[in-house]
Design a protein around this motif. Structure first.
Motif, short mmCIF file in Angstrom:
data_model
loop_
_atom_site.label_atom_id
_atom_site.label_comp_id
_atom_site.label_asym_id
_atom_site.label_seq_id
_atom_site.Cartn_x
_atom_site.Cartn_y
_atom_site.Cartn_z
N GLY A 172 0.79 -1.23 0.00
CA GLY A 172 0.00 0.00 0.00
C GLY A 172 0.82 1.27 0.00
N LEU A 173 2.12 1.16 -0.26
CA LEU A 173 2.97 2.35 -0.34
C LEU A 173 2.79 3.04 -1.69
CD1 LEU A 173 6.32 0.93 1.14
CD2 LEU A 173 4.72 2.49 2.27
N SER A 174 2.85 4.35 -1.67
CA SER A 174 2.76 5.13 -2.91
C SER A 174 4.18 5.47 -3.37
CB SER A 174 1.97 6.41 -2.67
OG SER A 174 1.96 7.22 -3.83
N VAL A 175 4.56 5.00 -4.58
CA VAL A 175 5.87 5.32 -5.14
C VAL A 175 5.71 6.64 -5.89
CG1 VAL A 175 7.73 4.57 -6.66
CG2 VAL A 175 6.46 2.87 -5.32
N VAL A 176 6.18 7.72 -5.27
CA VAL A 176 5.91 9.06 -5.80
C VAL A 176 6.95 9.52 -6.81
CG1 VAL A 176 4.66 9.76 -3.73
CG2 VAL A 176 7.13 10.15 -3.87
N ALA A 177 8.10 8.80 -6.92
CA ALA A 177 9.12 9.16 -7.90
C ALA A 177 10.00 7.94 -8.16
CB ALA A 177 9.98 10.32 -7.39
N ARG A 178 10.40 7.80 -9.43
CA ARG A 178 11.36 6.76 -9.81
C ARG A 178 12.40 7.42 -10.71
NH1 ARG A 178 11.56 0.87 -10.65
NH2 ARG A 178 13.80 0.54 -10.90
N GLU A 179 13.63 7.54 -10.20
CA GLU A 179 14.70 8.21 -10.90
C GLU A 179 15.90 7.28 -11.09
OE1 GLU A 179 14.57 11.17 -12.21
OE2 GLU A 179 12.84 12.12 -11.25
N TYR A 180 16.86 7.74 -11.92
CA TYR A 180 17.98 6.87 -12.29
C TYR A 180 19.29 7.65 -12.30
CZ TYR A 180 13.98 4.23 -13.96
OH TYR A 180 12.77 3.58 -14.04
N GLY A 181 20.36 6.94 -11.94
CA GLY A 181 21.71 7.44 -12.11
C GLY A 181 22.52 6.35 -12.78
N THR A 182 23.82 6.31 -12.50
CA THR A 182 24.67 5.22 -12.96
C THR A 182 25.54 4.79 -11.79
OG1 THR A 182 26.64 6.48 -13.63
CG2 THR A 182 24.81 6.38 -15.21
N ASP A 183 26.30 3.73 -12.01
CA ASP A 183 27.19 3.27 -10.93
C ASP A 183 28.45 4.12 -10.83
OD1 ASP A 183 28.26 2.38 -13.32
OD2 ASP A 183 28.81 0.41 -12.55
N LYS A 184 28.48 5.24 -11.59
CA LYS A 184 29.60 6.18 -11.49
C LYS A 184 29.11 7.60 -11.18
CE LYS A 184 32.53 3.46 -14.57
NZ LYS A 184 31.62 2.30 -14.53
N SER A 185 27.83 7.76 -10.94
CA SER A 185 27.25 9.09 -10.67
C SER A 185 27.81 9.68 -9.38
CB SER A 185 25.73 9.00 -10.55
OG SER A 185 25.14 8.62 -11.78
N THR A 186 28.03 10.99 -9.43
CA THR A 186 28.45 11.71 -8.22
C THR A 186 27.55 12.93 -7.94
OG1 THR A 186 30.03 13.05 -9.48
CG2 THR A 186 30.87 11.03 -8.45
N ASP A 187 26.78 13.33 -8.91
CA ASP A 187 25.91 14.51 -8.76
C ASP A 187 24.45 14.09 -8.88
OD1 ASP A 187 24.63 16.91 -8.72
OD2 ASP A 187 25.72 17.80 -10.40
N PHE A 188 23.74 14.12 -7.76
CA PHE A 188 22.33 13.72 -7.73
C PHE A 188 21.41 14.91 -7.47
CE2 PHE A 188 24.72 9.91 -6.60
CZ PHE A 188 24.08 8.91 -7.31
N LYS A 189 21.96 16.12 -7.48
CA LYS A 189 21.18 17.29 -7.07
C LYS A 189 19.91 17.47 -7.92
CE LYS A 189 23.58 19.13 -3.63
NZ LYS A 189 24.50 20.25 -3.82
N ALA A 190 20.02 17.28 -9.23
CA ALA A 190 18.86 17.52 -10.10
C ALA A 190 17.72 16.56 -9.79
CB ALA A 190 19.27 17.40 -11.57
#
Length: 379
Positions: free
Chosen positions: A196-214
């Motif tokens: 019954g949880l609401s998934v309000v966002a699904r986002e992606y990076g990579t296994d080398k990402s360092t900047d998640f601010k956006a």
């Protein structure tokens, strides 16, 4: 025959005998491979796993084992797969070419899955103590085994924990698009829906990402109470620091990829008491031989256990135990014993099912507290 000639013949025969003895000893060397990320952002995990294998090899050689009527010496050959699937396939072939009969590894699911075919086609046993994507054993390769809990268990466990213990209603999900990260995130999303949880966002990076601010800025507007990260501890640490910078109050949860003491160091302990993760196996210090293992590990390598060295250690000893039970160091022979027998191990009783998965593999939920991972719930 005069005395001088007799002496020459005796020396010659003695030399021939010595040479034969040396050759016989050389013929009993059993090569065990280890493959994992020994460089890059996941090197801490790769080196930890390698040390687990080496500790087991040291103990096996101290036993002076006899298999098939011959004294056996084990030798570890370790390779760096750089957490890269293409590199993983190349080093897998290198290990096969060097004559290993078993490989303890790999660490990453995305590397283990393509490498598994190389080992299986060469009739070399592969047993991973970490790769958790269910797709690895769905391949149905008879030479492939997993001494770890799969993502179906860990992703579902953390969704249950978010709903039932953390009492969350709104969750966001970020994954690194690797086989491991996306796999465990997909399971979390599926189980979250059932809870019954609401998934309000699904986002992606990579296994080398360092900047998640956006992506975090977008997620923050949805006001989630929990953020699930599917990926590894180095990127999770960057994510946590930037969540803190943005003033996000969400709790961070994830699978075993983020369940490392290194997370606390790399995140500047930004999420003390706000990070929860699932890891396969029971807590080391609660195992009957766990404290003794930790002491041996520390004294041998002058460093503490990280995450999966106990599993890689146990996997190495299981391979050797299977050889003894089969009375053979030939992989086509002892792999059948691995498929059929039950083994005593540091982790507890181990039995593999028809797909090579550990039957009734335990799962433990941990909380980051005081810079350390504290076990909370085990099953």
């Amino acid at each position: 025959m005069n005395n001088a000639l007799s002496l020459i013949v005796a020396v010659a025969l003695s030399g021939a005998g010595f040479a034969w003895t040396v050759q016989a000893i050389a013929d009993t060397v059993v090569k065990i491979g280890h493959a994992g990320p020994l460089t890059g952002s996941q090197a801490q995990s790769g080196k930890d796993d390698e040390r687990g294998v080496q500790l087991a090899i040291n103990e096996l050689n101290a036993r002076k084992m006899i298999i098939g009527g011959q004294p056996v010496t084990f030798e570890m050959i370790s390779v760096d797969d750089q957490a890269d699937p293409k590199v993983g396939v190349n080093v897998a072939q290198q290990l096969v070419d060097k004559g290993v009969v078993a490989v303890i590894g790999h660490y990453n699911s995305g590397v283990s899955i393509p490498a598994a075919r190389v080992y299986n086609d060469a009739h070399v046993v592969m047993i991973t103590g970490a790769s958790s994507n269910p797709a690895l054993t769905i391949l149905g390769f008879p030479y492939v085994f997993r001494l770890a809990t799969n993502d179906n268990e860990m992703g579902a466990r953390m969704a249950d924990y978010a709903a039932k213990t953390l009492k969350a209603k709104r969750v966001a999900v970020v994954d690194d698009r690797t086989a491991y990260g996306s796999g465990v995130a997909d399971v979390f999303v599926q189980q979250a829906g059932q809870n019954g949880l609401s998934v309000v966002a699904r986002e992606y990076g990579t296994d080398k990402s360092t900047d998640f601010k956006a992506i975090l800025t977008r997620i923050k507007t949805e006001n989630p109470q929990v953020l699930f990260y599917g990926g590894y501890y180095a990127q999770a640490a960057y994510l946590a620091r930037q969540m803190s910078d943005l003033g996000m109050k969400a709790v961070l949860v994830g699978g075993d990829g983020i369940c490392s003491p290194e997370f606390s160091k790399l995140s500047n302990n930004a999420f003390d008491n706000r990070m929860f993760c699932a890891q396969g196996g029971a807590p080391l210090d609660r195992l009957p031989a766990g404290k003794a293992f930790r002491e041996k590990f520390n004294s041998t390598f002058n460093t503490d256990v990280d995450t999966y060295s106990p599993a890689f250690y146990a996997a190495t000893l299981i391979v050797a135990d299977a050889m003894q039970k089969a009375n053979s160091t030939s992989a086509p022979v002892f792999s059948k014993v691995m498929s059929e027998a039950t083994f005593d191990s540091l982790l507890g009783p181990v039995k593999f099912n028809a797909q090579g998965d550990w039957v009734h593999a335990p799962v433990t939920v941990y909380r980051l507290t005081g810079g350390k991972l504290e076990p909370l719930v085990a099953r």
